[in-house]
Design a protein around this motif. Structure first.
Motif, short mmCIF file in Angstrom:
data_model
loop_
_atom_site.label_atom_id
_atom_site.label_comp_id
_atom_site.label_asym_id
_atom_site.label_seq_id
_atom_site.Cartn_x
_atom_site.Cartn_y
_atom_site.Cartn_z
N ASP A 1 1.30 -11.08 11.87
CA ASP A 1 2.52 -10.55 11.26
C ASP A 1 2.20 -9.34 10.39
OD1 ASP A 1 4.01 -12.63 12.40
OD2 ASP A 1 3.61 -13.95 10.68
N HIS A 2 3.18 -8.47 10.27
CA HIS A 2 3.11 -7.33 9.34
C HIS A 2 1.91 -6.42 9.61
CE1 HIS A 2 6.14 -9.68 7.32
NE2 HIS A 2 5.26 -10.63 7.00
N THR A 3 1.71 -6.08 10.85
CA THR A 3 0.63 -5.15 11.18
C THR A 3 1.09 -3.70 11.04
OG1 THR A 3 1.21 -5.25 13.53
CG2 THR A 3 -0.52 -6.75 12.75
N TRP B 1 -4.26 -0.93 11.44
CA TRP B 1 -5.07 0.16 10.88
C TRP B 1 -4.52 0.49 9.50
CZ3 TRP B 1 -9.17 3.27 12.81
CH2 TRP B 1 -9.43 4.45 12.10
N LYS B 2 -5.20 0.02 8.48
CA LYS B 2 -4.78 0.26 7.10
C LYS B 2 -5.89 1.05 6.41
CE LYS B 2 -3.42 -2.09 2.84
NZ LYS B 2 -4.56 -1.55 2.05
N GLU B 3 -5.57 2.25 6.00
CA GLU B 3 -6.57 3.13 5.39
C GLU B 3 -6.83 2.74 3.94
OE1 GLU B 3 -9.33 4.69 5.37
OE2 GLU B 3 -8.59 5.93 7.01
N ARG B 4 -8.00 3.08 3.48
CA ARG B 4 -8.40 2.83 2.10
C ARG B 4 -7.52 3.61 1.14
NH1 ARG B 4 -13.84 5.75 1.03
NH2 ARG B 4 -12.41 7.52 1.01
N GLN B 5 -7.09 2.94 0.07
CA GLN B 5 -6.36 3.62 -1.00
C GLN B 5 -7.33 3.81 -2.17
OE1 GLN B 5 -3.14 4.67 -0.60
NE2 GLN B 5 -3.38 3.88 1.50
N GLY B 6 -7.60 5.06 -2.48
CA GLY B 6 -8.56 5.34 -3.54
C GLY B 6 -9.70 6.18 -2.99
#
Length: 216
Positions: A59-61, A136-141
């Motif tokens: 879920d929530h991809t 695909w979730k990119e780094r925050q920071g």
């Protein structure tokens, strides 16, 4: 000073636990005849469960964008062991077959693997590697500090073109965590030089591991 000493002790303990718990790596029995042709499809995105040959859709991809798919393709091709003893075909030829083969009209997994089988036949290949990007979730920071670490989910499917069967399936589902949250991954922490890596970096690790398990 006390903080630095504590961190050093923590790292030493983590490495000891990691070595103690590490099993002897299993030998991969590569049953693919090097004279056979292995076609490699470009990465596609799965937004519906039936678009996966096997496995499940969480879920929530967050699906990757086009530039991320191009980066994934480049990582995959670079990671493949291509040489005179292995007939590997990738790139525009496979993409052309994907366009010429009719897309499945019904939304089922059987029709999905049948489609990929026909793509493999179009390539006159004995095996087809089908890579799918799920999340695909990119780094925050930054590398020094991240408020939300990178997270990727990738699937690699190896299809027997003649039978239409699934030879093997590898899933990579990984989100980087701080060393204090997962002390058993101290070796990875040191390999990454204690930095927060990008989604592409995680994908490279996953793709290299997957290709090894698939015998490619």
């Amino acid at each position: 000073m006390r903080t630095n000493r504590s961190l050093i002790v923590l790292l030493v303990l983590a490495l000891c636990v990691s070595v103690a718990c590490q099993r002897k790596p299993t030998q991969v029995d590569n049953k693919i005849n090097p004279q056979f042709t292995v076609a490699v499809a470009p990465f596609t995105v799965a937004t519906e469960p039936w678009e996966l040959i096997s496995g499940y859709l969480p879920d929530h991809t967050v699906p990757p964008k086009a530039d991320a798919l191009d980066e994934l393709d480049a990582i995959l091709i670079k990671s493949l062991k291509i040489g005179p003893d292995r007939n590997v075909v990738a790139g525009n030829k496979v993409a052309g077959c994907m366009q010429s083969v009719r897309k499945p009209a019904d939304a089922t997994r059987m029709s999905t693997i049948k489609y990929w089988q026909e793509v493999g036949k179009c390539m006159e290949a004995q095996y087809l590697l089908v890579p799918v990007a799920v999340h695909w979730k990119e780094r925050q920071g930054s590398a020094a500090g991240s408020t939300s670490p990178a997270w990727v989910i990738l699937d690699l499917y190896l299809v027997n073109v003649k039978t239409g069967g699934l030879v093997n399936h590898f899933r990579y589902d990984y989100q980087q965590k701080a060393l204090t949250d997962n002390i058993l991954e101290a070796d990875k922490f040191l390999k990454r030089k204690g930095q927060w890596v990008t989604a592409a970096d995680l994908s490279r690790e996953g793709i290299e591991k997957g290709l090894k398990e698939l015998g490619l």
